[in-house]
Write an enzyme that holds these catalytic residues in place. Structure first.
Site, short mmCIF file in Angstrom:
data_model
loop_
_atom_site.label_atom_id
_atom_site.label_comp_id
_atom_site.label_asym_id
_atom_site.label_seq_id
_atom_site.Cartn_x
_atom_site.Cartn_y
_atom_site.Cartn_z
CD GLU A 139 -4.78 -0.14 4.13
OE1 GLU A 139 -4.20 0.37 5.11
OE2 GLU A 139 -4.19 -0.56 3.12
NE ARG A 140 -11.24 6.52 2.55
CZ ARG A 140 -12.57 6.58 2.47
NH1 ARG A 140 -13.24 5.82 1.63
NH2 ARG A 140 -13.24 7.41 3.22
CG ASN A 142 -3.86 4.22 -3.35
OD1 ASN A 142 -4.60 4.76 -2.54
ND2 ASN A 142 -3.39 3.00 -3.15
N GLY A 163 -23.88 -0.88 7.62
CA GLY A 163 -23.01 -1.99 7.29
C GLY A 163 -22.14 -1.68 6.06
CD GLN A 195 -2.63 1.69 0.48
OE1 GLN A 195 -2.32 2.46 -0.43
NE2 GLN A 195 -3.82 1.15 0.58
#
Length: 296
Positions: free
Chosen positions: A94-95, A128, A74, A53
């Site tokens: 990942e967030r 990204n 959720g 990452q």
């Protein structure tokens, strides 16, 4: 489909995702495409971040907002993961994983896929970069890591990430800056425009001193360029006073950044003029093509 996106994928990833990686990843996560995996509820404690990452800084306020949404509704979109020696590693999402931890969730929906280290590395950077989630130094570090680990030349690297070679070369040069200056950029005390001229200064102490002066006195990019030029030519003296120049209209700076992102080269707006830098005839033709100025 834009030419930029087509260039952004290597053969391995293109075979998996097609030409537009971001759309394909979202289709997989939303169940619109069969990618050979199914959605599972995986214990959050068994999942680790992607070791490749490139993003080091996550917006805490945005993560907390996402966590609030996850508590109430959720996680609708599964993350992508792969099996590892111990548990799982995140490929994309990942967030959502970080926000789920904040929301005190025990499990998260995930799709398990089979990825090599090289694919993990590339997809992390491409995801990204395409979403513009990286600050310039994170982006530069990611490119350097990718080049070193996969033995890419800058030309090959540029093709893999869908950028021009000039853009990749220039942004990677920022890693030559002393760490204190890099931190000033990360902390948003100085812009890339301010520190770019300092790359040419070999004496790190001098470069750091100038960077601190720029921050404290609010010098313009033009003033920094003038100081750096004087240093490189040996004209600067200890007691030289550099007067702060009038800062450029923030709206013009914003437009410059938009144009640089689109054209992948330096753009300057000043005195009712637009100056676009190119390095060769091929680079000029590339820019003209992006502007739609080349006849079919």
């Amino acid at each position: 489909m834009s030419t930029e996106k087509k260039k952004g994928l290597g053969r391995g990833l293109e075979a998996i995702f097609g030409e537009d990686m971001m759309e394909a990843i979202e289709d997989i996560q939303q169940g619109k495409v069969d990618a050979g995996g199914k959605t599972n509820e995986i214990a959050i404690s068994e999942i680790r971040p992607n070791p490749y990452q490139p993003r080091k800084i996550f917006d805490e306020a945005a993560l907390n907002d996402l966590a609030d949404s996850i508590r109430e509704h959720g996680v609708f979109t599964p993350i992508l993961i792969r099996k590892s020696m111990q548990g799982y590693e995140i490929i994309a999402g990942e967030r959502r994983w970080r926000a789920s931890k904040i929301a005190k969730k025990d499990r998260i929906p995930a799709i398990i896929m089979d990825f090599t280290d090289a694919q993990m590395m590339e997809i992390s950077i491409l995801e990204n970069v395409q979403r513009e989630d990286l600050n310039p130094l994170e982006e530069a570090s990611a490119y350097q890591h990718l080049a070193e680990r996969l033995n890419y030349t800058q030309e090959v690297l540029a093709q893999r990430v869908g950028k021009s070679r000039v853009y990749v070369t220039n942004i990677m040069r920022l890693l030559k800056l002393p760490q204190p200056i890099q931190k000033m950029v990360t902390d948003k005390k100085l812009s890339i425009g301010h520190v770019r001229p300092l790359v040419t200064i070999e004496d790190e102490d001098v470069a750091i001193e100038i960077a601190e002066k720029v921050y404290k006195e609010g010098l313009s990019v033009r003033a920094v360029e003038a100081i750096a030029k004087d240093v490189s030519e040996g004209n600067i003296k200890k007691k030289t006073k550099v007067k702060p120049l009038k800062e450029k209209d923030p709206n013009l700076v914003y437009v410059e950044n938009l144009m640089e992102l689109k054209l992948q080269t330096y753009v300057t707006l000043d005195k009712n003029e637009i100056r676009i830098k190119y390095t060769s005839n091929d680079d000029l033709n590339r820019i003209l093509e992006l502007l739609g100025c080349i006849e079919e």
